[in-house]
Structure formats: C-alpha cells, structure tokens
Design an enzyme around this catalytic site. Sequence first.
Site, PDB file in Angstrom:
ATOM      1  CD  GLU A  23      -3.003  -1.235   2.130  1.00 52.55           C
ATOM      2  OE1 GLU A  23      -2.180  -1.575   3.357  1.00 52.55           O
ATOM      3  OE2 GLU A  23      -4.161  -1.102   2.197  1.00 52.55           O
TER       4      GLU A  23
ATOM      5  CD  GLU B 103      -3.345  -6.432   3.557  1.00 48.38           C
ATOM      6  OE1 GLU B 103      -3.451  -7.254   2.609  1.00 48.38           O
ATOM      7  OE2 GLU B 103      -2.605  -5.371   3.495  1.00 48.38           O
TER       8      GLU B 103
HETATM    9  N1  3HC Z   1       4.678  -7.768  11.407  1.00 47.17           N
HETATM   10  C1  3HC Z   1       5.495  -7.998  12.512  1.00 47.17           C
HETATM   11  N2  3HC Z   1       6.516  -9.229  12.244  1.00 47.17           N
HETATM   12  C2  3HC Z   1       6.234  -9.906  11.073  1.00 47.17           C
HETATM   13  C3  3HC Z   1       5.511  -9.541   9.983  1.00 47.17           C
HETATM   14  C4  3HC Z   1       4.729  -8.149  10.137  1.00 47.17           C
HETATM   15  N3  3HC Z   1       3.885  -7.919   9.254  1.00 47.17           N
HETATM   16  N4  3HC Z   1       5.685 -10.255   9.047  1.00 47.17           N
HETATM   17  C5  3HC Z   1       6.684 -11.068   9.535  1.00 47.17           C
HETATM   18  N5  3HC Z   1       7.324 -10.924  10.716  1.00 47.17           N
HETATM   19  C6  3HC Z   1       8.128 -11.415  11.585  1.00 47.17           C
HETATM   20  C7  3HC Z   1       7.779 -12.818  11.930  1.00 47.17           C
HETATM   21  O1  3HC Z   1       6.948 -13.372  12.964  1.00 47.17           O
HETATM   22  C8  3HC Z   1       9.238 -13.471  11.962  1.00 47.17           C
HETATM   23  O2  3HC Z   1       9.481 -13.315  13.618  1.00 47.17           O
HETATM   24  P1  3HC Z   1      10.253 -14.217  14.271  1.00 47.17           P
HETATM   25  O3  3HC Z   1      11.653 -14.361  13.507  1.00 47.17           O
HETATM   26  O4  3HC Z   1      10.548 -13.483  15.653  1.00 47.17           O
HETATM   27  O5  3HC Z   1       9.908 -15.480  14.256  1.00 47.17           O
HETATM   28  C9  3HC Z   1      10.134 -12.832  11.134  1.00 47.17           C
HETATM   29  O6  3HC Z   1       9.360 -11.641  10.939  1.00 47.17           O
HETATM   30  C10 3HC Z   1      10.523 -13.482  10.093  1.00 47.17           C
HETATM   31  O7  3HC Z   1       9.328 -14.053   9.211  1.00 47.17           O
HETATM   32  P2  3HC Z   1       9.392 -15.305   8.597  1.00 47.17           P
HETATM   33  O8  3HC Z   1       9.856 -16.286   9.418  1.00 47.17           O
HETATM   34  O9  3HC Z   1       7.742 -15.622   8.242  1.00 47.17           O
HETATM   35  O10 3HC Z   1      10.093 -15.137   7.581  1.00 47.17           O
HETATM   36  P3  3HC Z   1      10.107 -15.541   5.793  1.00 47.17           P
HETATM   37  O11 3HC Z   1      11.312 -15.080   5.046  1.00 47.17           O
HETATM   38  O12 3HC Z   1       9.793 -17.004   5.850  1.00 47.17           O
HETATM   39  O13 3HC Z   1       8.834 -14.775   5.218  1.00 47.17           O
HETATM   40  C11 3HC Z   1       7.268 -12.520   4.783  1.00 47.17           C
HETATM   41  C12 3HC Z   1       8.692 -13.315   5.111  1.00 47.17           C
HETATM   42  C13 3HC Z   1       6.833 -13.268   3.425  1.00 47.17           C
HETATM   43  C14 3HC Z   1       7.249 -11.496   5.055  1.00 47.17           C
HETATM   44  C15 3HC Z   1       6.458 -13.438   6.010  1.00 47.17           C
HETATM   45  O14 3HC Z   1       6.758 -13.064   7.296  1.00 47.17           O
HETATM   46  C16 3HC Z   1       5.063 -12.971   5.714  1.00 47.17           C
HETATM   47  O15 3HC Z   1       4.246 -13.453   5.003  1.00 47.17           O
HETATM   48  N6  3HC Z   1       4.521 -11.944   6.822  1.00 47.17           N
HETATM   49  C17 3HC Z   1       3.338 -11.505   6.961  1.00 47.17           C
HETATM   50  C18 3HC Z   1       2.857 -10.547   5.734  1.00 47.17           C
HETATM   51  C19 3HC Z   1       1.452  -9.781   5.855  1.00 47.17           C
HETATM   52  O16 3HC Z   1       0.762 -10.770   6.249  1.00 47.17           O
HETATM   53  N7  3HC Z   1       1.400  -8.505   5.718  1.00 47.17           N
HETATM   54  C20 3HC Z   1       0.185  -8.113   5.674  1.00 47.17           C
HETATM   55  C21 3HC Z   1      -0.005  -7.405   7.327  1.00 47.17           C
HETATM   56  S1  3HC Z   1      -1.386  -6.795   7.429  1.00 47.17           S
HETATM   57  C22 3HC Z   1      -1.457  -5.261   6.899  1.00 47.17           C
HETATM   58  O17 3HC Z   1      -0.402  -4.870   6.458  1.00 47.17           O
HETATM   59  C23 3HC Z   1      -2.506  -4.489   7.303  1.00 47.17           C
HETATM   60  C24 3HC Z   1      -2.524  -3.288   6.392  1.00 47.17           C
HETATM   61  O18 3HC Z   1      -3.473  -3.576   5.323  1.00 47.17           O
HETATM   62  C25 3HC Z   1      -3.174  -1.962   6.987  1.00 47.17           C
END
Ligand code: 3HC
Length: 683
Positions: A106, A126
Amino acid sequence: MTKSPVNLEKQQSIGIITIDYPPVNALSQSVRQGLVDGIKELESDDSIKAIIIRCAKRTFIAGADIKEFGSTPLEPHLPDVVNRIEASTKPVVASMFGTSLGGGFEVALACHYRVALADVKVGLPEVNLGLIPGAGGTQRLPRIVGTNKALEMVTGGKHYSVNALSEYNLFDAVFESGSDLDQQTIAYVNAMIDNGETLIKRVGEQPVNDTVEDWDTAIGALTKKSRGKLAPVVAAKLLKRTTNLSIEEGMKLEREEFLSLRTSEQSAALRFAFGAERTAAKTQFDAQPLSVKTVGIIGGGTMGSGIVTAFLSSGFEVILIEQNDEGLKAGTDRINGNFNANVKRGRMSQTQVDGYLAKLTTSTDYQSLSECDLVVEAVFENMDVKKTIFSTLSQVCKPSCILATNTSYLDINEIASVVERPEQVIGMHFFSPANIMKLLEVVKAEKSSEQAVVTAMAVAKQLKKISVLVGVCFGFAGNRMYTRYGREVQQMLLEGASVSQVDQALVNWGMAMGPLAVGDMSGIDIGVSARRAQPFPAFDKGYFKPSELMVDAGRLGRKTKAGYYDYSNNPRGEADPVVAELISEQSKALEIKQQTFDDETIVSRALLALISEGLQLLKDGIVQRASDIDVIWLHGYGFPRHKGGPMFQASQVGKEKVSQVLSNYRASEGALIWPEVDVDLIQ
Ligand code: 3HC
C-alpha cells in the site's frame, strides 16, 4: 531516546528515506512516524527534487506490524501515512525488493513511481490474517490493475511475481534480480530529474476503468469458496460498494471494515496461527544442525515415495532402498506419478523435474547408504521389521548419520534400543501425502541428541514444512489426539447420532472433512489394526465399536465401496441404513443410553475431547507449548485455520467453562475417559 528506524540521507538532489526495522521492516508506529517526518522534511528542502523510499536488509516493507494489532491503533495511522506520501509535492519513488506485502504494498501504491528487482513479490495477504487491506489497497489497486484483477488479488491473498503482473502498469522500471537496486534506483531517479520527467502520478486521482460484470455471482462463488471465512467476502463487498467512489470516500469505508475485522475472533485466530507456526519451529536447544545433503529413504510405498518426492523437490540427493527390483520399480513409478501430477497442475516444469530426478538413485543394498547424512525409514508398521532395519543401519551408516523413523505409533525408544548410537535416532513423522502435507512431527526419543533434533527441524525448513517437536507416546501428539477425537465421534454414533449428522456438523463448523468420511478414505481397517495391537480399554465398553463393526462386515471404506457410507452408486458416498442398523443393534447390546443430538452438541463434545487430550499432552510434556498442538491440528488434520486450533478454542471458551463442561462429562462417563486436567495450562 530510542533511535528511529527511519533514516534520511541526501545525495545531491535526491532525498533517500531508509527504513531499517528488522526483521521485515514492518510498519510499526515508529516507522510510520519516521515516514511522515521524512516526507515533510525532504519536501521542505529546496535542494531536493525527488524522494526515494527504500528498505535496509532483507526486504521492502512486508506489511503493517502484526504485533500491534492486539492493542489500540496509534497515530499516525497508516491510511494517513500513505495519503501523506501520495500528497507529496515532490515525486516519491518506491525501491522494491524481497516481499512487498499488505501495508508495504500500500505504501508502494501511494508512491508516484515504483521500481523493483525482477524477483520481488507483491500482494495483499491481509485476508490470510482475517483482515482486508486497511490503507488504500482496495482503492488504489483497482485504479492500476482494474477491478477484476484487484478482486482476485485482494480476496485471494496470494503473492504475485513481476511476470504475473507484467500486463499492468504497476512498475515503472524492473531491474535484473541480484543487481544493485540502490545504484539502479538512484540512476533511474537522476535520469528522471535530468530529463525533467518528474511528473507526480497520483494513483488515487486516476479513474477505475472496469467493473465486475456480475458482482452477485462473483460474491456468491467467493462466499462458497471461503467456507465461513469472513474477510474475503467483506473485501469483495467493499470493492463492489466503492467501485464508483472517490479515493477519500472509498478509503473511509475501507478503514471502517478493516477496523471492525481487526477486533474479530477470526482475525485473532488467524494472527495467532501465524505466530504459532513461527514459534513451533523454535527449541531451547543450543546445538547446531548438521549439514544434510544426501538422504536415504527406506521403503517406496505411498508414504516413502511421497517422502522421496519431498526431498528431491527441495534439492537433496536421495537414495531409495527397497527389498527387491519390483519394489524399486513400484516406488519409482509412484515418485514419477507425484512429479507428473505437479507438472500437469503447472506447479513444476518438466525441466525442473528432470533435474530433481537426476538426483535419485535406487538400490536394494543397504551398503549404498554408507555416506548418507540422514536416513528416513518408511516401511509398514511392524516393530520387528523396523528393529531389523535399524540394526542394519547401525552397521552400514557413517557415525554422524541421523537415523529417523516415520512410524506413526510405534515406540521409538524400543527402535533405538537396537542401535549402537541411540542418540542419532529420532522420529520424523510425515503426514500423507508427504510431498504435499506441510506438517512434520519431529519426535525426540529418550536418548535422541539435541543435535539430531535441531538437524531434523532444519531439514524440515528446507523441505518447506512446518515442524513441531514432540515426545514419544502412542500416536505422538497428533494421532494420540486424533484417537481421542475418534473415540468421542464413535461414542456419539453409539448414543444415537447418525454418521452423516456427525460429519456434517463438524464440516459445517469448519473441519476440512468429517472424521467418518476420513476413515472411509484412509481405510477403516488401518486404525482398527493399530488399535487391536494395543490393550483394549475395558472401562470403555463402546471403544471404537462402530469401526470394529465396519471391518467385521468387510466395509473397509472407499476401497471396498462401502464403509460408514455406501459408494456403490455415488463416488462421494451416501448414507447407508445398514450402517445405522448395525450401530443401533450394538448400542442396544451394550445398553448405551440414547439421546438426541444437535450440531452444537456434536461439535462441542468433539472439541472438548481434543482439548482434554491436549491438556494431557501438555501435562505429560509431550509437546513444548499449547500453540504447538494447534499447529499440528491446523496442518495435519484439517482444523479450520480461522478457528485457530483446539487449544486456541479452549482459550476462547475460557478456562472456567472448559473446566465445568469437562467435569460434567467426567461425572457421567468417569475419570478414566475424562481425566482430571489442569485448565491453567490453557494460555
Ligand atoms: N509484522 C510483524 N512481524 C512480522 C511481520 C509483520 N507483518 N511479518 C513477518 N514478521 C516476523 C515474523 O513473525 C518472524 O519473526 P520471528 O523471527 O520472531 O519468528 C520474522 O518476521 C520473519 O518472518 P518469517 O519467519 O515468516 O520469514 P520468511 O522469510 O519465511 O517470510 C514474509 C517473510 C513473507 C514477509 C512472511 O513473514 C509473511 O508473510 N509475513 C506476513 C506478511 C503480511 O501478512 N503482511 C500484511 C500484514 S497486515 C497489513 O499490512 C494491514 C494493512 O493493510 C493495514
């Protein structure tokens, strides 16, 4: 004062905003504040002609900070931040790499230009957290890719490659992956400035050029596909409502829906699942994993060939061992079949598959395992056979080789007793089909070394599986709980519930399949023979009697065209009055009290049985934490992700209520079936 995770730098007429907030540059309050301050400062500096937003370390912004979702939203709110970026009077360029997801995407959509490395992944995931995009994603994306594509992207929550979106004007420049993104972005922006091409392109000011032809059909289909998940449907309805609105009006409605979902039980469950999966892979052990390159697999049956396929697909060298050439041929046929299915579904190319298969060798001679780093035994469940295999492995494998068994039920301590170095022996319990199912139970036996455990968990990560550490007991964590769940389901049949009523109630609640339909699919005889090898619990007179009746009547499930359901006329199965009659006669003979069931009672009883057994597992130290149980159920047994898992459900129901219902069951069926549990273990 704490250091801001957002830094500013000026390179001649370019202002560079760097987000450095490990691990994934999530948009925490401090990052949001830093972005707003950065834009403001650079905007007011007359020497600056353009602004770059870039990220340090592993990725562009991966989204809003999930950790903040449990508490009150803090200013500046993300929609205001992205609007501030878009409103900038100087062109803002997003410099993207890694995964630009959710709020991160975004932010990029609000920038006036987007440049990226070719292997960047973007998306609005999301919905996977029970949310919808809350910072303009549902409004700006349709203005670039059109409403139809935006509907797919917002409701599906998938990650997209540059190639997959190449037909849209999403990126202004794409650089070769592996190249120096910072250098290329600066060169790109300098060229913009030199050529006077610094037009401020605000996506929010663009019109939406298409509409979905039949919204009702699209929303109807999505509602069916979502099976109770709210967010995708809310997102689709929002896109429909806002299709002709201005960006301001659209974002206002988007925010309302986002905030309402943010406090929903489904979003809490899905966010919990996200965290639980990442926690499950962590142990308190300091040992370093051994490097594993060559893996021996013993047994090329359905399970073994699935395991071989999984290892080959992740780049390991594999040696498959079978008893004879026919066994090897059947095993390799199965492996080829698995790969062919992947090619057919477009998951892999034939060239990729050829590369994987080039790393497979087959043999009937155990000596060929001498250089393996890991051996996984996947033969049928027979203790004597497994002991013979492990004593051979003990002789032929190098001392550092990890020796794993894929047993689902057998005592790994006993298997390890025949081996010279029992510390090398562990369980690696895959779920069928092993090349598809994500779950791996890593079983630590009494003498397993910490190094063997962490090695198995590291291997699981390479296999892109979710591993959970468990201890030795009959069925380990997952199947032990499944047995308890099955017992309750069978008891409800004896008390008067019908087969389809039980299955339907649990499916309507969200389970991927009803337990009785699962029994028919996997073969009722499999569970029956595993249980017959154990002492019969005399205190439980109806213990799995319906399944015994089915096996005695030759109704083994789909493979005999009859099980709990009849498959002779309908491949999906139909209720069979013969089954109802057999069970009812048995109930009478056992004098089991009859009752009428509604869906709620069925679900609650099945769930409480799971919770009760889960609490026992925690007390016995078989699992490290309650959330590990949830991960097992989400990934091994089709538990609905938006319900978090059985132990998450326990925490939702509350300790007091769980305790009260369990004591009611204990009072009616006895403490041997519903033992005393420590509800304080519920988190
Ligand atoms: N917020 C906080 N922490 C996050 C995060 C996030 N959005 N995404 C990942 N992390 C943290 C994980 O909890 C993990 O923490 P840890 O090492 O303490 O366990 C660390 O980052 C690494 O994550 P992964 O182990 O998953 O690492 P990968 O490399 O396998 O994957 C990734 C990376 C593809 C970014 C995956 O973490 C992911 O899919 N994250 C979520 C992304 C997501 O859902 N984003 C949308 C959030 S909601 C939003 O944005 C709302 C908005 O529209 C207002």
